[in-house]
Design a protein around this motif. Structure first.
Motif, mmCIF file in Angstrom:
data_model
loop_
_atom_site.group_PDB
_atom_site.id
_atom_site.type_symbol
_atom_site.label_atom_id
_atom_site.label_comp_id
_atom_site.label_asym_id
_atom_site.label_seq_id
_atom_site.Cartn_x
_atom_site.Cartn_y
_atom_site.Cartn_z
ATOM 1 N N LYS A 1 10.580 3.395 -0.414
ATOM 2 C CA LYS A 1 10.348 2.741 0.905
ATOM 3 C C LYS A 1 10.371 3.353 2.211
ATOM 4 O O LYS A 1 9.576 3.234 2.918
ATOM 5 C CB LYS A 1 11.020 1.233 0.802
ATOM 6 N N ARG A 2 11.483 3.868 2.078
ATOM 7 C CA ARG A 2 11.854 4.635 3.278
ATOM 8 C C ARG A 2 11.073 5.794 3.737
ATOM 9 O O ARG A 2 10.802 6.272 4.782
ATOM 10 C CB ARG A 2 13.385 4.883 3.711
ATOM 11 N N ASN B 1 7.985 10.553 -1.699
ATOM 12 C CA ASN B 1 7.834 9.901 -3.116
ATOM 13 C C ASN B 1 6.418 10.116 -3.598
ATOM 14 O O ASN B 1 6.629 10.554 -4.828
ATOM 15 C CB ASN B 1 8.004 8.384 -2.880
ATOM 16 N N ARG B 2 5.529 9.975 -2.598
ATOM 17 C CA ARG B 2 4.210 10.609 -3.475
ATOM 18 C C ARG B 2 4.333 11.897 -3.832
ATOM 19 O O ARG B 2 3.808 12.144 -5.087
ATOM 20 C CB ARG B 2 2.996 10.363 -2.483
ATOM 21 N N ALA C 1 0.793 -1.296 0.011
ATOM 22 C CA ALA C 1 -0.042 -0.060 0.068
ATOM 23 C C ALA C 1 0.851 1.289 0.168
ATOM 24 O O ALA C 1 0.445 2.305 -0.707
ATOM 25 C CB ALA C 1 -0.886 0.023 1.167
ATOM 26 N N ASP C 2 2.017 1.191 0.618
ATOM 27 C CA ASP C 2 3.150 2.274 0.541
ATOM 28 C C ASP C 2 3.385 2.576 -0.648
ATOM 29 O O ASP C 2 4.036 3.933 -0.824
ATOM 30 C CB ASP C 2 4.016 2.148 1.490
ATOM 31 N N ALA C 3 3.481 1.752 -1.700
ATOM 32 C CA ALA C 3 3.955 1.936 -3.038
ATOM 33 C C ALA C 3 3.127 2.386 -3.995
ATOM 34 O O ALA C 3 3.342 2.371 -5.156
ATOM 35 C CB ALA C 3 4.823 0.569 -3.513
#
Length: 327
Positions: A265-266, A271-272, A98-100
């Motif tokens: 990932k971190r 990143n979004r 979900a974080d990706a």
């Protein structure tokens, strides 16, 4: 499906049960999946991670959320998303953490979205976050006609830099079309001297964007100006170079690693925001990913072969069904 490590010809097209999302995961109905150099390595067992056999390659997918795993609040089913999956993307259904997952705005088609994450995400992270590129600086891009290289040409220009594109002779015009200010054939002897001529009185380039490695890295590093930054992005040439460490000492320059996957990932929220910046440029028509070709799933091996044979300029994307023309 990859059932044994080897060349693209060993891949098989099969009907298999659809995956199910586990806790913290999202199931995506794939519309498009970009083809990237790591895909050619992962099927040969030469990548830094080895998924258990059998598996499907493909780490950069765009499509619609089909199902949420336990503990995942959203985005809700039906939402169009872009996701990095590491593998599993050459399929009609794929699972991602979900974080990706990043929502795709209205007006960005699936092929364009699928082409953005690896090449353009890596490049924006490299130039903006790692090199702190400033307007007016000069960037030397190695492998400038490939997916990552063309992304670097385009984004460096968007950020106000001067770009020297290094590629093989037959692909230099593609680099010019993408916005390069100057080009050099780095397959020719003496190409470093040509870079020196192009940079004139400035003494060298300020940033090297290097997804190639091999015999090209050291001459590029030697082309840096005082206080320059050499971005280590990858090793498409197949060889990890051995750099004399007196060079960064003498030039006061930095050798900076770029691991976009680890960054995503971190720091998923950062990143979004980064991917959101890319989407905004696409919607503003200031950025258009270069799509070399699209293939159906049944032609995945041909797509990977095209990448391995260096017959690609820009990005290659697999589609699960006919798509509207990319922006």
């Amino acid at each position: 499906m990859c059932r044994a490590f080897g060349p693209p010809s060993g891949l098989t097209l099969e009907e298999v049960p659809a995956p199910r999302p586990g806790p913290g995961q999202v199931l995506i109905r794939v519309e498009a999946c970009a083809v990237n150099f790591p895909d050619t390595l992962i099927i040969q067992g030469r990548y830094q991670t080895r998924p258990p056999l059998p598996f499907s390659p493909g780490g950069e997918v765009a499509g619609a959320v089909a199902e949420l795993g336990e503990g995942v609040a959203g985005p809700p089913p039906g939402t169009r998303v872009l996701a990095m999956t590491s593998h599993g993307g050459f399929a009609e259904m794929a699972v991602a953490g979900a974080d990706a997952v990043v929502a795709v705005p209205e007006g960005v088609d699936a092929v364009t979205a699928a082409a953005l994450s690896y090449a353009y995400g890596t490049t924006l992270h490299a130039l903006r976050d790692r090199a702190a590129l400033r307007p007016g600086e000069t960037v030397l891009v190695l492998g400038a006609a490939g997916g990552a290289g063309l992304a670097a040409v385009q984004l460096a220009k968007l950020m106000g830099a001067r770009v020297v594109a290094a590629a093989s002779a037959g692909k230099l015009e593609t680099c010019r079309d993408a916005g390069a200010d100057a080009v050099v054939d780095y397959r020719q002897e003496g190409w470093r001297e040509r870079v020196r001529e192009l940079t004139g009185s400035t003494g060298g380039v300020d940033v090297v964007y290097d997804p190639v490695g091999g015999p090209y890295s050291e001459p590029a590093l030697r082309s840096l100006n005082w206080g320059g930054r050499h971005l280590v992005v990858g090793f498409a040439a197949g060889e990890i170079p051995r750099i004399p460490l007196n060079l960064p000492l003498l030039k006061g320059c930095g050798i900076l690693g770029v691991s976009y996957g680890a960054f995503a990932k971190r720091e998923p929220n950062a990143n979004r925001a980064l991917v959101g910046r890319l989407f905004a440029w696409v919607l503003e028509e200031r950025l258009r990913p270069r799509i070399s070709a699209t293939y159906g799933l049944e032609d995945a091996a041909a797509a990977l072969d095209a990448l391995l044979s260096r017959n690609v300029t820009g990005k290659v994307v697999l589609v699960t069904e006919p798509q509207p023309a990319a922006r």
